[in-house]
Scaffold this motif. Sequence first.
Motif, PDB file in Angstrom:
ATOM      1  N   CYS A 250       0.579  -1.463   0.533  1.00  0.00           N
ATOM      2  CA  CYS A 250      -0.015   0.265   0.237  1.00  0.00           C
ATOM      3  C   CYS A 250       1.008   1.555  -0.273  1.00  0.00           C
ATOM      4  CB  CYS A 250      -1.243   0.336   1.089  1.00  0.00           C
ATOM      5  SG  CYS A 250      -2.310  -1.251   1.042  1.00  0.00           S
ATOM      6  N   ALA A 251       1.370   1.102   0.899  1.00  0.00           N
ATOM      7  CA  ALA A 251       3.275   2.340   0.554  1.00  0.00           C
ATOM      8  C   ALA A 251       3.641   2.679  -0.643  1.00  0.00           C
ATOM      9  CB  ALA A 251       4.079   2.337   2.138  1.00  0.00           C
ATOM     10  N   ILE A 256       3.615   6.360  -5.019  1.00  0.00           N
ATOM     11  CA  ILE A 256       3.116   5.831  -7.097  1.00  0.00           C
ATOM     12  C   ILE A 256       1.666   7.147  -7.399  1.00  0.00           C
ATOM     13  CG2 ILE A 256       2.933   5.448  -9.508  1.00  0.00           C
ATOM     14  CD1 ILE A 256       5.080   2.782  -8.002  1.00  0.00           C
ATOM     15  N   LEU A 257       1.097   6.726  -7.192  1.00  0.00           N
ATOM     16  CA  LEU A 257      -0.730   6.940  -7.297  1.00  0.00           C
ATOM     17  C   LEU A 257      -1.132   8.694  -6.686  1.00  0.00           C
ATOM     18  CD1 LEU A 257      -1.534   3.853  -8.432  1.00  0.00           C
ATOM     19  CD2 LEU A 257      -0.717   5.671  -9.882  1.00  0.00           C
ATOM     20  N   HIS A 258      -0.206   8.198  -5.252  1.00  0.00           N
ATOM     21  CA  HIS A 258      -1.035   8.634  -4.004  1.00  0.00           C
ATOM     22  C   HIS A 258      -1.915   8.990  -4.375  1.00  0.00           C
ATOM     23  CE1 HIS A 258      -0.835  13.425  -1.455  1.00  0.00           C
ATOM     24  NE2 HIS A 258      -1.161  12.354  -1.040  1.00  0.00           N
ATOM     25  N   PRO A 259      -3.016   8.268  -3.858  1.00  0.00           N
ATOM     26  CA  PRO A 259      -4.913   8.342  -4.010  1.00  0.00           C
ATOM     27  C   PRO A 259      -5.220   9.074  -2.421  1.00  0.00           C
ATOM     28  CG  PRO A 259      -3.437   5.842  -3.915  1.00  0.00           C
ATOM     29  CD  PRO A 259      -2.659   6.399  -3.497  1.00  0.00           C
ATOM     30  N   GLU A 260      -6.685   8.979  -3.002  1.00  0.00           N
ATOM     31  CA  GLU A 260      -6.985   9.618  -1.540  1.00  0.00           C
ATOM     32  C   GLU A 260      -7.256   8.888  -0.146  1.00  0.00           C
ATOM     33  OE1 GLU A 260     -10.674  12.183  -0.635  1.00  0.00           O
ATOM     34  OE2 GLU A 260     -10.435  12.312  -2.569  1.00  0.00           O
ATOM     35  N   TYR A 261      -7.818   7.129  -1.396  1.00  0.00           N
ATOM     36  CA  TYR A 261      -7.914   5.586  -0.670  1.00  0.00           C
ATOM     37  C   TYR A 261      -7.432   5.182  -1.581  1.00  0.00           C
ATOM     38  CZ  TYR A 261     -11.787   9.069   1.364  1.00  0.00           C
ATOM     39  OH  TYR A 261     -13.127  10.262   1.903  1.00  0.00           O
ATOM     40  N   ILE A 262      -7.092   3.937  -0.291  1.00  0.00           N
ATOM     41  CA  ILE A 262      -6.672   2.883  -0.958  1.00  0.00           C
ATOM     42  C   ILE A 262      -8.358   1.771  -0.219  1.00  0.00           C
ATOM     43  CG2 ILE A 262      -5.567   0.567  -0.490  1.00  0.00           C
ATOM     44  CD1 ILE A 262      -2.733   2.387  -0.980  1.00  0.00           C
ATOM     45  N   VAL A 263      -7.809   1.153  -0.810  1.00  0.00           N
ATOM     46  CA  VAL A 263     -10.056   0.207  -1.262  1.00  0.00           C
ATOM     47  C   VAL A 263      -9.296  -1.424  -0.453  1.00  0.00           C
ATOM     48  CG1 VAL A 263     -11.982  -0.680  -0.847  1.00  0.00           C
ATOM     49  CG2 VAL A 263     -11.438   2.526  -1.370  1.00  0.00           C
ATOM     50  N   ILE A 264      -9.579  -2.106   0.861  1.00  0.00           N
ATOM     51  CA  ILE A 264      -8.931  -3.605   0.917  1.00  0.00           C
ATOM     52  C   ILE A 264     -10.681  -4.421   0.813  1.00  0.00           C
ATOM     53  CG2 ILE A 264      -8.089  -5.219   2.145  1.00  0.00           C
ATOM     54  CD1 ILE A 264      -6.138  -2.906   2.488  1.00  0.00           C
ATOM     55  N   TYR A 282       1.260  -1.109   9.338  1.00  0.00           N
ATOM     56  CA  TYR A 282       2.286  -0.712   8.711  1.00  0.00           C
ATOM     57  C   TYR A 282       2.642   0.092   7.213  1.00  0.00           C
ATOM     58  CZ  TYR A 282       3.817  -4.612  10.638  1.00  0.00           C
ATOM     59  OH  TYR A 282       5.028  -5.805  12.044  1.00  0.00           O
ATOM     60  N   PHE A 283       1.511   0.370   6.669  1.00  0.00           N
ATOM     61  CA  PHE A 283       1.511   1.497   6.108  1.00  0.00           C
ATOM     62  C   PHE A 283       1.722   2.925   6.445  1.00  0.00           C
ATOM     63  CE2 PHE A 283      -0.894   5.792   4.445  1.00  0.00           C
ATOM     64  CZ  PHE A 283      -0.290   5.415   3.250  1.00  0.00           C
ATOM     65  N   LYS A 284       1.723   3.320   6.848  1.00  0.00           N
ATOM     66  CA  LYS A 284       2.297   4.325   8.008  1.00  0.00           C
ATOM     67  C   LYS A 284       3.814   4.167   8.318  1.00  0.00           C
ATOM     68  CE  LYS A 284      -1.171   6.796  10.211  1.00  0.00           C
ATOM     69  NZ  LYS A 284      -2.654   5.979   9.634  1.00  0.00           N
ATOM     70  N   GLN A 285       4.211   3.483   8.722  1.00  0.00           N
ATOM     71  CA  GLN A 285       5.804   3.318   8.493  1.00  0.00           C
ATOM     72  C   GLN A 285       6.500   2.887   7.832  1.00  0.00           C
ATOM     73  OE1 GLN A 285       6.731  -0.508  11.064  1.00  0.00           O
ATOM     74  NE2 GLN A 285       8.412  -1.159  10.392  1.00  0.00           N
ATOM     75  N   ILE A 291       2.029  11.015   1.827  1.00  0.00           N
ATOM     76  CA  ILE A 291       1.715   9.679   1.734  1.00  0.00           C
ATOM     77  C   ILE A 291       0.634   9.557   3.160  1.00  0.00           C
ATOM     78  CG2 ILE A 291       1.330   8.010   1.002  1.00  0.00           C
ATOM     79  CD1 ILE A 291       2.112   9.619  -1.148  1.00  0.00           C
ATOM     80  N   ARG A 292       1.277   9.016   3.983  1.00  0.00           N
ATOM     81  CA  ARG A 292       0.745   8.802   5.644  1.00  0.00           C
ATOM     82  C   ARG A 292      -0.170   9.388   6.024  1.00  0.00           C
ATOM     83  NH1 ARG A 292       5.670   9.850   8.518  1.00  0.00           N
ATOM     84  NH2 ARG A 292       6.647   8.845   7.147  1.00  0.00           N
ATOM     85  N   ASN A 293      -0.393  10.837   6.167  1.00  0.00           N
ATOM     86  CA  ASN A 293      -0.928  11.739   6.527  1.00  0.00           C
ATOM     87  C   ASN A 293      -2.201  12.419   5.252  1.00  0.00           C
ATOM     88  OD1 ASN A 293       0.550  12.354   8.902  1.00  0.00           O
ATOM     89  ND2 ASN A 293       1.743  13.722   7.776  1.00  0.00           N
ATOM     90  N   THR A 294      -2.079  11.439   4.157  1.00  0.00           N
ATOM     91  CA  THR A 294      -3.467  12.229   3.764  1.00  0.00           C
ATOM     92  C   THR A 294      -4.363  10.525   2.720  1.00  0.00           C
ATOM     93  OG1 THR A 294      -1.677  12.683   1.840  1.00  0.00           O
ATOM     94  CG2 THR A 294      -2.279  14.643   2.646  1.00  0.00           C
ATOM     95  N   THR A 295      -2.747  10.002   2.156  1.00  0.00           N
ATOM     96  CA  THR A 295      -3.515   8.764   1.998  1.00  0.00           C
ATOM     97  C   THR A 295      -4.591   7.961   3.658  1.00  0.00           C
ATOM     98  OG1 THR A 295      -2.509   8.306  -0.017  1.00  0.00           O
ATOM     99  CG2 THR A 295      -3.233   6.708   0.336  1.00  0.00           C
ATOM    100  N   LYS A 296      -5.982   7.692   2.733  1.00  0.00           N
ATOM    101  CA  LYS A 296      -6.843   6.612   4.290  1.00  0.00           C
ATOM    102  C   LYS A 296      -7.363   4.962   3.409  1.00  0.00           C
ATOM    103  CE  LYS A 296      -9.252  10.900   5.907  1.00  0.00           C
ATOM    104  NZ  LYS A 296      -8.714  12.023   5.755  1.00  0.00           N
TER     105      LYS A 296
END
Length: 320
Positions: A250-251, A256-264, A282-285, A291-296
Amino acid sequence: MDKKLIGVDLGGTTIKFAILTQDGEVQQKWSIKTDILDEGSHIVPDIIESINHHLDLYEMKPEQFIGIGMGTPGTVDVEKGTVIGAYNLNWKTLQNVKDEVEKGTGIAFALDNDANVAALGEQWKGAGENAANVAFITLGTGVGGGIIADGKLLHGMGAAGEVGHVNVEPGGYLCTCGNRGCLETYASATGVVRVARDMAEEFAGKSALKDSVDNGDDVTSKMVFDLAKEDDVLAVKVVDRVCRYLGLACANISSILHPEYIVIGGGVSAAGNFLLEQVAKYFKQYAFPTIRNTTKIKLARLGNDAGVIGAASLALKFKD
């Protein structure tokens, strides 16, 4: 009267259909069994027959529809409307799906890969909140995905969005694609079980999961997650490893894409927030600060309806 959309989700065992409004609201749903006999030659005629039958049933005519959209396994030529290599459908040769369906129904037709249309469904009416930038990962028997960037589904040269083949462990498990260490080999339903069996061999402590593996029981990914929720020591370690690989993927996707959401989504995502929270950790790590602060990272919302809803949205391109 506002014209409607038809969505078709073609799977190896079932074909799902829906009639929707232009806003993506499902009004009617039905399904038929997928007949893969005779090299899948019955599939397209069955789709045509089922659509025509239900239009008669609902006293509707072809001119009341903007179009039909369909998601299918296999390699899709979006422009020509053809499919090849959908082996779970017995489609080994080129299928001229668009030409046949349009001729058989009198309605404009569009199609795309099944993972891509599920991504469109979640982006349009699900957890993607109709955002312009959404990445979708589906965790099932394999790992699939779809990428919407600047409001458009990415195809690249045909294989964009194959997130299951992002490498998370160079030299790791052998994947069906021929490479080693693909995300699919660790985070799919079969991958989780594979990780569990390997880690059980090296584990010396007390664990219900280890006992099941050692006894030759039928271990499933659901069992692994359920035992982890009960603090089974080995199951916790297995889930931690799987979520680390997912968080890493996800990271990398987000860098590469900086999405607003990653949907699982997909069957493994039924583990719910227990899965989500560990992937997010782990995504935040691994993600860099912007990215860490904007992609959910979110769980999919539409379940089995994602395919028909996303497929129907393909037909919006025929709108005047």
